[in-house]
Enzyme design. Structure first.
Site, PDB file in Angstrom:
ATOM      1  CB  THR A 185       4.360  -1.544   8.473  1.00  0.00           C
ATOM      2  OG1 THR A 185       4.295  -0.715   7.583  1.00  0.00           O
ATOM      3  CG2 THR A 185       5.797  -1.935   9.299  1.00  0.00           C
TER       4      THR A 185
ATOM      5  CD  GLU B  23       8.291  -6.928 -18.287  1.00  0.00           C
ATOM      6  OE1 GLU B  23       8.920  -5.824 -18.878  1.00  0.00           O
ATOM      7  OE2 GLU B  23       7.810  -6.936 -17.344  1.00  0.00           O
TER       8      GLU B  23
ATOM      9  CB  ILE C 102       0.520  -2.877 -12.371  1.00  0.00           C
ATOM     10  CG1 ILE C 102      -0.242  -2.715 -10.980  1.00  0.00           C
ATOM     11  CG2 ILE C 102      -0.807  -3.172 -13.145  1.00  0.00           C
ATOM     12  CD1 ILE C 102       0.802  -2.130  -9.976  1.00  0.00           C
TER      13      ILE C 102
ATOM     14  CG  HIS D  77       6.362  -3.272 -18.293  1.00  0.00           C
ATOM     15  ND1 HIS D  77       7.542  -3.650 -17.642  1.00  0.00           N
ATOM     16  CD2 HIS D  77       6.195  -2.137 -17.348  1.00  0.00           C
ATOM     17  CE1 HIS D  77       7.840  -2.899 -16.572  1.00  0.00           C
ATOM     18  NE2 HIS D  77       7.055  -1.957 -16.412  1.00  0.00           N
TER      19      HIS D  77
ATOM     20  NE  ARG E  48      10.248  -3.786 -12.147  1.00  0.00           N
ATOM     21  CZ  ARG E  48       9.874  -2.406 -12.513  1.00  0.00           C
ATOM     22  NH1 ARG E  48       8.702  -2.633 -13.006  1.00  0.00           N
ATOM     23  NH2 ARG E  48      10.479  -1.449 -12.524  1.00  0.00           N
TER      24      ARG E  48
ATOM     25  CG  ASP F  34       1.763  -3.537 -17.717  1.00  0.00           C
ATOM     26  OD1 ASP F  34       1.644  -3.590 -18.854  1.00  0.00           O
ATOM     27  OD2 ASP F  34       2.202  -2.460 -17.215  1.00  0.00           O
TER      28      ASP F  34
ATOM     29  CB  ILE G  25       1.533   2.349  -7.479  1.00  0.00           C
ATOM     30  CG1 ILE G  25       2.542   3.324  -8.247  1.00  0.00           C
ATOM     31  CG2 ILE G  25       0.597   1.665  -8.411  1.00  0.00           C
ATOM     32  CD1 ILE G  25       3.620   2.468  -9.072  1.00  0.00           C
TER      33      ILE G  25
ATOM     34  CG  LEU H 213      -2.388   0.848   1.099  1.00  0.00           C
ATOM     35  CD1 LEU H 213      -3.061   0.292  -0.004  1.00  0.00           C
ATOM     36  CD2 LEU H 213      -3.080   0.781   2.329  1.00  0.00           C
ATOM     37  N   GLY H 214       1.817   1.275  -0.907  1.00  0.00           N
ATOM     38  CA  GLY H 214       2.556   2.504  -1.074  1.00  0.00           C
ATOM     39  C   GLY H 214       1.821   3.624  -2.126  1.00  0.00           C
TER      40      GLY H 214
HETATM   41  C1  8YV Z   1       8.581   1.496 -17.183  1.00  0.00           C
HETATM   42  C2  8YV Z   1       8.498   0.967 -14.555  1.00  0.00           C
HETATM   43  O1  8YV Z   1       8.462   0.491 -17.693  1.00  0.00           O
HETATM   44  O2  8YV Z   1       8.687   2.733 -13.395  1.00  0.00           O
HETATM   45  C3  8YV Z   1       8.868   1.735 -13.421  1.00  0.00           C
HETATM   46  O3  8YV Z   1       9.263   0.970 -12.629  1.00  0.00           O
HETATM   47  O4  8YV Z   1       8.400  -0.229 -14.664  1.00  0.00           O
HETATM   48  C4  8YV Z   1       7.945   1.688 -15.957  1.00  0.00           C
HETATM   49  O5  8YV Z   1       7.631   2.932 -15.519  1.00  0.00           O
HETATM   50  C5  8YV Z   1      10.228   1.940 -17.427  1.00  0.00           C
HETATM   51  O6  8YV Z   1      11.082   1.911 -16.789  1.00  0.00           O
HETATM   52  C6  8YV Z   1      10.039   2.517 -19.070  1.00  0.00           C
HETATM   53  O7  8YV Z   1      10.901   2.158 -19.721  1.00  0.00           O
END
Ligand code: 8YV
Length: 314
Positions: free
Chosen positions: A177, A262, A231, A280, A233, A257, A156, A153-154
C-alpha cells in the site's frame, strides 16, 4: 507446575542461553542427533520454544509438542514460525521488533557503500602491498545522490530511507500500500521501482507473496549499472538467477547479508568483485543482541506470570 520447559532451537546467543538455563528448564535441540526422538522424549516438559531466523518453530515441531504455549522468537522476522498453526493451536508468538531496526538499516547503507566504493577490495589492495607496488586504486562509483528504491517501507525500510536521504539520495519505494504520510515516490510494481532506481534495497518481511519477489525480470530492470542490496531474507531473491545476472554482467552489483540456504553461499559469487557478502550480521551488534535476548526473556517471564506480553504477534 515447576519451571517452564523451554526448547532452544539453535545456539544463538551465550547470554540468552545462560539466562534461559538459570530461569527455566532448558532443552537444547541442536545437541541431539535426532530431532524427532528428542522432541518425543521431552514433549511432556516443553511448553515454550525460543527460535531464531535459522531454526524456528515449523509445523512438525509444533505438532510434536502438545503442551506448547508460547514461541518467543529471537528475531523480528517470523518466516521460520508457522503462524497459522500457532493460531490454530492457541500458541502465543512474540518477536523482537524495533530494537534491531537501526543496526539493520546501518548494514544496508554499509553494503551499498561497500559495493559501490569497493571498500573490501580497496582494503585488500592496501593489505596486499599493491598501493606501494602498483600505485593508486582504481576509481569507483558514487553512492551519494543516487536513487534508492526500497522494497517494503516498514520500520526497517523507513530507517534505511532516512539514512539514504541524508546522503542526498532521492527515495522511492514499492510496498503493498502507498504510504501517503511520506514524501517518497511510490511505485505500484517492483519492476517499475527497479527500472527507476540505482540501488534496490529489499527490506520487507518474507511471505508467500514476497518469496522470489526479486526475480530475473526485476534484476534486468535494475540493469548492468544497478546494485541490489538484500538485508531481508535470502528467499526474497531468486538466487540462481542472481548468480547468473552477476556473472553475465546484466546486474551491476550486489550487497548481500542473507541467502536462500544459510550458511551456504553460492561459490560462484566468491570471485566477483562487484559483490559484498556478509554472514547475516544485520542485527549482530553486542548492544542489539543483548536487548533482543532481554525481550525474549521478558516475554517468557510475562507469559509465566500471566502478564501482558511485551511484543505479542499472535
Ligand atoms: C537474526 C533476523 O539473524 O531478526 C531477524 O529477523 O534475521 C536477525 O535479527 C537472528 O534471528 C539472530 O539469530
Amino acid at each position: 507446575m515447576g519451571a517452564l520447559g523451554v526448547l532452544l532451537t539453535y545456539p544463538m546467543n551465550p547470554y540468552l542461553e545462560e539466562e534461559l538455563d538459570k530461569r527455566f528448564k532448558l532443552f537444547r535441540l541442536w545437541e541431539s542427533p535426532n530431532k524427532k526422538d528428542f522432541l518425543r522424549s521431552n514433549s511432556a516438559s516443553i511448553r515454550a520454544v525460543v527460535g531464531n531466523s535459522n531454526v524456528g518453530a515449523d509445523a512438525e515441531t509444533i505438532d510434536a509438542l502438545p503442551r506448547l504455549e508460547i514461541v518467543s522468537s529471537y528475531s523480528v522476522g517470523l518466516d521460520k514460525v508457522d503462524l497459522k498453526k500457532c493460531k490454530e493451536k492457541g500458541v502465543r508468538v512474540t518477536n523482537t521488533p524495533d530494537v534491531l531496526t537501526e543496526d539493520v538499516a546501518d548494514i544496508a547503507i554499509g553494503l551499498a557503500l561497500a559495493v559501490m566504493r569497493r571498500i573490501p577490495q580497496a582494503d585488500g589492495y592496501v593489505r596486499a602491498g599493491n598501493w606501494k607496488a602498483t600505485g593508486d586504486f582504481r576509481l569507483t562509483t558514487r553512492f551519494s545522490g543516487k536513487t534508492v528504491g526500497i522494497v517494503g517501507l516498514g520500520r526497517i525500510g523507513m530507517a534505511i530511507a532516512k539514512r539514504a536521504a541524508a546522503f542526498g539520495c532521492p527515495i522511492s519505494y514499492y510496498s503493498r500500500t502507498e504510504k501517503p504520510e511520506t514524501n517518497f515516490k511510490y511505485h505500484p510494481t517492483i519492476i517499475e521501482l527497479a527500472s527507476n532506481c540505482n540501488v534496490l534495497v529489499v527490506a520487507c518481511p518474507l511471505t508467500e507473496e514476497t518469496h522470489h519477489i526479486v526475480n530475473r525480470d526485476v534484476m534486468d530492470a535494475l540493469g548492468p549499472k544497478g546494485v541490489l542490496v538484500n538485508i531481508g531474507r535470502g528467499s526474497h531473491v531468486d538466487e540462481p538467477e542472481l548468480v547468473k545476472a552477476l556473472v553475465e554482467g546484466r546486474l551491476g552489483g550486489a550487497g548481500l547479508d542473507v541467502y536462500e540456504e544459510e550458511p551456504h553461499v553460492p561459490e560462484e559469487l566468491f570471485g566477483l568483485e562487484n559483490v559484498v557478502l556478509l554472514p547475516h550480521v544485520g542485527s549482530g551488534t553486542l548492544e542489539t543482541r543483548k536487548v533482543m535476548a532481554d525481550l525474549v526473556l521478558g516475554n517468557l517471564e510475562a507469559h509465566v506470570q500471566n502478564k501482558p506480553l511485551l511484543t505479542p504477534v499472535v
